[in-house]
Design a protein around this motif. Structure first.
Motif, PDB file in Angstrom:
ATOM      1  N   VAL A   1     -21.466   4.974   7.355  1.00 53.15           N
ATOM      2  CA  VAL A   1     -22.190   4.810   6.092  1.00 53.15           C
ATOM      3  C   VAL A   1     -23.626   5.312   6.242  1.00 53.15           C
ATOM      4  O   VAL A   1     -24.138   6.025   5.365  1.00 53.15           O
ATOM      5  CB  VAL A   1     -22.147   3.338   5.625  1.00 53.15           C
ATOM      6  N   ASP A   2     -24.278   4.939   7.333  1.00 56.20           N
ATOM      7  CA  ASP A   2     -25.663   5.376   7.553  1.00 56.20           C
ATOM      8  C   ASP A   2     -25.750   6.900   7.585  1.00 56.20           C
ATOM      9  O   ASP A   2     -26.652   7.497   6.980  1.00 56.20           O
ATOM     10  CB  ASP A   2     -26.213   4.798   8.856  1.00 56.20           C
ATOM     11  N   GLU A   3     -24.817   7.528   8.282  1.00 58.38           N
ATOM     12  CA  GLU A   3     -24.789   8.996   8.362  1.00 58.38           C
ATOM     13  C   GLU A   3     -24.589   9.602   6.974  1.00 58.38           C
ATOM     14  O   GLU A   3     -25.279  10.548   6.586  1.00 58.38           O
ATOM     15  CB  GLU A   3     -23.669   9.436   9.303  1.00 58.38           C
ATOM     16  N   ALA A   4     -23.654   9.065   6.211  1.00 54.93           N
ATOM     17  CA  ALA A   4     -23.386   9.583   4.867  1.00 54.93           C
ATOM     18  C   ALA A   4     -24.598   9.391   3.949  1.00 54.93           C
ATOM     19  O   ALA A   4     -24.949  10.287   3.176  1.00 54.93           O
ATOM     20  CB  ALA A   4     -22.153   8.902   4.277  1.00 54.93           C
ATOM     21  N   ARG A   5     -25.245   8.250   4.042  1.00 54.70           N
ATOM     22  CA  ARG A   5     -26.427   7.984   3.204  1.00 54.70           C
ATOM     23  C   ARG A   5     -27.595   8.893   3.552  1.00 54.70           C
ATOM     24  O   ARG A   5     -28.445   9.160   2.701  1.00 54.70           O
ATOM     25  CB  ARG A   5     -26.868   6.526   3.371  1.00 54.70           C
ATOM     26  N   SER A   6     -27.643   9.348   4.782  1.00 57.33           N
ATOM     27  CA  SER A   6     -28.774  10.181   5.215  1.00 57.33           C
ATOM     28  C   SER A   6     -28.831  11.504   4.452  1.00 57.33           C
ATOM     29  O   SER A   6     -29.861  12.165   4.435  1.00 57.33           O
ATOM     30  CB  SER A   6     -28.710  10.428   6.719  1.00 57.33           C
ATOM     31  N   THR A   7     -27.743  11.880   3.816  1.00 55.30           N
ATOM     32  CA  THR A   7     -27.704  13.145   3.071  1.00 55.30           C
ATOM     33  C   THR A   7     -28.132  12.978   1.616  1.00 55.30           C
ATOM     34  O   THR A   7     -28.263  13.979   0.905  1.00 55.30           O
ATOM     35  CB  THR A   7     -26.282  13.741   3.101  1.00 55.30           C
ATOM     36  N   LEU A   8     -28.329  11.737   1.177  1.00 55.60           N
ATOM     37  CA  LEU A   8     -28.727  11.502  -0.214  1.00 55.60           C
ATOM     38  C   LEU A   8     -30.155  11.975  -0.463  1.00 55.60           C
ATOM     39  O   LEU A   8     -31.026  11.811   0.394  1.00 55.60           O
ATOM     40  CB  LEU A   8     -28.653  10.011  -0.558  1.00 55.60           C
ATOM     41  N   PRO A   9     -30.408  12.504  -1.662  1.00 54.83           N
ATOM     42  CA  PRO A   9     -31.794  12.811  -2.011  1.00 54.83           C
ATOM     43  C   PRO A   9     -32.585  11.502  -2.196  1.00 54.83           C
ATOM     44  O   PRO A   9     -31.999  10.420  -2.297  1.00 54.83           O
ATOM     45  CB  PRO A   9     -31.680  13.576  -3.343  1.00 54.83           C
ATOM     46  N   ALA A  10     -33.885  11.603  -2.265  1.00 52.89           N
ATOM     47  CA  ALA A  10     -34.731  10.424  -2.489  1.00 52.89           C
ATOM     48  C   ALA A  10     -34.377   9.773  -3.825  1.00 52.89           C
ATOM     49  O   ALA A  10     -33.924  10.453  -4.760  1.00 52.89           O
ATOM     50  CB  ALA A  10     -36.201  10.838  -2.482  1.00 52.89           C
ATOM     51  N   LYS A  11     -34.574   8.454  -3.913  1.00 56.25           N
ATOM     52  CA  LYS A  11     -34.216   7.726  -5.140  1.00 56.25           C
ATOM     53  C   LYS A  11     -34.931   8.273  -6.371  1.00 56.25           C
ATOM     54  O   LYS A  11     -34.415   8.174  -7.482  1.00 56.25           O
ATOM     55  CB  LYS A  11     -34.525   6.232  -4.981  1.00 56.25           C
ATOM     56  N   GLU A  12     -36.114   8.829  -6.184  1.00 58.51           N
ATOM     57  CA  GLU A  12     -36.881   9.375  -7.319  1.00 58.51           C
ATOM     58  C   GLU A  12     -36.333  10.721  -7.782  1.00 58.51           C
ATOM     59  O   GLU A  12     -36.631  11.172  -8.880  1.00 58.51           O
ATOM     60  CB  GLU A  12     -38.360   9.562  -6.936  1.00 58.51           C
ATOM     61  N   ASP A  13     -35.558  11.365  -6.938  1.00 59.62           N
ATOM     62  CA  ASP A  13     -35.005  12.686  -7.231  1.00 59.62           C
ATOM     63  C   ASP A  13     -33.977  12.561  -8.361  1.00 59.62           C
ATOM     64  O   ASP A  13     -33.114  11.677  -8.324  1.00 59.62           O
ATOM     65  CB  ASP A  13     -34.343  13.236  -5.967  1.00 59.62           C
ATOM     66  N   PRO A  14     -34.032  13.435  -9.363  1.00 56.36           N
ATOM     67  CA  PRO A  14     -33.047  13.387 -10.450  1.00 56.36           C
ATOM     68  C   PRO A  14     -31.598  13.533  -9.959  1.00 56.36           C
ATOM     69  O   PRO A  14     -30.667  13.092 -10.617  1.00 56.36           O
ATOM     70  CB  PRO A  14     -33.434  14.564 -11.354  1.00 56.36           C
ATOM     71  N   ALA A  15     -31.403  14.145  -8.798  1.00 58.28           N
ATOM     72  CA  ALA A  15     -30.058  14.353  -8.259  1.00 58.28           C
ATOM     73  C   ALA A  15     -29.523  13.119  -7.524  1.00 58.28           C
ATOM     74  O   ALA A  15     -28.363  13.106  -7.107  1.00 58.28           O
ATOM     75  CB  ALA A  15     -30.054  15.545  -7.311  1.00 58.28           C
TER      76      ALA A  15
END
Length: 185
Positions: free
Chosen positions: A134-148
């Motif tokens: 899960v940590d590895e998968a989450r590391s690819t998420l854009p920042a929470k402020e990012d529209p994506a």
């Protein structure tokens, strides 16, 4: 420790919990169909002799619960451990005594109690191998402020859900950690 006995009595049985599910019932049933306990009869006998019961803090929308609960249910059936489910969002008084890292209402949480209602072990919300995934998968998420971010998070949840339903190694790791937790108490 009458309090944990009271919480246990308030909980739903396995069938009652399954019957009220709306979000992940099919996925949970699929994990339950595919998961097989190892031939671990000595452990099951030792566990049965302890007359433990377990309170599960859970919600049916939770992917971790969808994957972990069938492993616990199989163990409970093999070792004669009675299980009761409490919905997290309706039982925050108990949930807030079992926060992950002191802050998060992460689920599921398995609270093992003896006949007098004393806590003998706690496990959850994830096996370490699953947490690393899960940590590895989450590391690819854009920042929470990012529209994506929202689209990325939605894809992540789909990815995690698929892995939880398919990855037998995850289910085995949940079992191994539960066994280790129960053997060291």
């Amino acid at each position: 420790m009458q309090a944990l006995n009271d919480w246990f009595q308030k909980g739903l049985t396995v069938e009652e919990y399954k019957n009220q599910m709306t979000a992940h019932k099919e996925n949970m049933d699929e994990v339950a169909r595919k998961f097989s306990l190892p031939d671990d009869q000595d452990f099951f006998s030792e566990l049965a002799a302890r007359h433990l019961r377990v309170i599960v803090l859970t919600e049916d929308w939770c992917g971790d619960a969808m994957m972990n609960n069938p492993v616990l249910i199989a163990l409970g059936e093999a070792a004669d451990v009675d299980i009761r489910f409490l919905l997290r969002d309706s039982n925050l008084e108990l949930m807030d005594q079992y926060l992950t890292n002191g802050t998060a209402r992460s689920i599921p949480i398995f609270i093992f109690i003896d006949e007098e209602g004393r806590e003998v072990a706690k496990w959850g919300p994830r096996a370490q191998k699953v947490q690393s995934f899960v940590d590895e998968a989450r590391s690819t998420l854009p920042a929470k402020e990012d529209p994506a971010f929202k689209d990325g998070q939605d894809l992540l949840i789909k990815h995690l859900t698929a892995a939880y339903v398919e990855r037998k190694d995850f289910w085995v790791e949940v079992y191994v950690e539960l066994k280790r937790t129960l053997q060291t108490t």
